[in-house]
Design a protein around this motif. Sequence first.
Motif: not given
Length: 93
Positions: A27-37, A57-58
Amino acid sequence: MIDVARKLCNAGEITTFSFQTTSAAYCVKNFTQSPVLVCLGKWDDSQSIKIGAGMWQCVKSNPNPREGMTRAATAAVLVQTEADGEVEVQRDD
């Protein structure tokens, strides 16, 4: 025990999250202000998963039909951010 890692990631750089135990899902949590890959195991732009800002997203490895539909396990999750910020990765198995 939860197997989790949090890192501050620099925009445009690939950050590796390494775990002591392998898994086929994270599971990946994106706490940034933009998308991550995100990629599992090794970096491949064509196989990366995009996760929107403030989302999670898992991410699961795809089964390999030549190996009886088993999922490949890895101990590395690679993340590339568009903006500086924090990302959290949790082993999910």
